[in-house]
Design an enzyme around this catalytic site. Structure first.
Site: not given
Ligand code: FPP
Length: 267
Positions: A17, A34, A128
């Protein structure tokens, strides 16, 4: 802490997050956060593998994330696609086995094909073993498992009185992996957000304010050190666990009386 005492969790589950906030702090679009999040995923896989973690489960997209603005959802789909395209060979070369849990049928057909392709390409990996939870929800998982069990009952293959925790566990999307020992959530919030509801029953929880794009090997080490300091009791008393560990190191009790596995001791 003495390095010898570090206990490496067998299975780590992470809610990644803070991507949006990371980007917002820099006056950048959320999708940029992201993108940087994918770099953290790469670093975390490497660090877990190096530390001897056997299983890693990452929450990449929840059943509820469809409610985000359309352009963010579509940017995330493109990001999954490009990350899988660029990382597949390197995952396979490093023995990382990648699979997906969640209702991936809701994803664009091309992404589904890519997912199947990467799962096939990496399936022989013995280092892993990594799961990406995508369009995943803990409640969805439990409901699916119940449907599967009900089906077995209705077909006459299972008696109602024989339904047990093991029956249900065997029908979950995580049937082939031990439950997480350590749950990490970055970004400062302190909740599970419908992640592995059943599977986290006895996990140790570690929350950090670090935003996911800033999560690195050092951060992982801090989480593992915190985990190492916890006493996992599985419903028993602290004294019982102490005594068990003394008896067990003196070789006095059979392993069947010990608490469930808590991970391996590192050198
Ligand atoms: C939450 O942060 C994150 C997500 C909903 C997306 C996570 C995805 C990735 C890190 C890409 C992963 C890719 C692969 C291939 C595994 P948020 O957007 O809720 O952040 P915020 O709380 O600050 O708004």
């Amino acid at each position: 802490m003495n390095k010898k005492e570090t206990v490496i969790p067998q299975h780590i589950a992470i809610v990644m997050d803070g991507n949006g906030r990371w980007a917002k702090k820099r006056f950048l679009p959320r999708t940029y956060g992201h993108k940087r999040g994918v770099d953290s995923v790469r670093r975390t896989i490497r660090a877990c593998d190096k530390q001897g973690v056997k299983y890693l489960t990452l929450f990449a997209f929840s059943s509820e994330n469809w409610q985000r603005p359309e352009e963010e959802v579509s940017a995330l789909m493109s990001l999954f696609m490009s990350a899988l395209e660029s990382e597949a060979k390197s995952l396979a070369a490093n023995g990382i086995k990648l699979s997906f849990i969640g209702d991936t049928q809701a994803f664009p057909e091309k992404l589904q094909q890519k997912i199947r392709q990467v799962e096939r390409l990496t399936r022989e990996g013995t280092a892993l073993s990594m799961r990406i939870a995508a369009n995943y929800g803990g409640r969805w998982d439990i409901v699916n498992a119940c449907r599967h069990v009900a089906q077995q009952v209705s077909e006459g293959g299972l008696a109602v009185e024989d339904i047990s925790e093991d029956t249900l566990r065997a029908s979950l999307s995580t049937q082939d992996v031990v439950d997480p020992d350590l749950f990490i959530r970055t970004g400062g919030e302190k909740r599970i957000s419908n992640f592995l509801l059943w599977q986290l029953a006895y996990a140790e929880f570690y929350f950090t304010d670090t935003l996911w794009p800033d999560f690195d090997e050092k951060q992982l080490e801090l989480a593992i050190q915190a985990y190492s300091r916890r006493q996992r009791r599985f419903g028993k008393t602290g004294e019982q666990i102490e005594q068990q560990s003394q008896e067990s190191s003196a070789g006095k009790i059979p392993s069947s009386r010990k608490a469930p596995p808590t991970g391996t001791k590192s050198a």
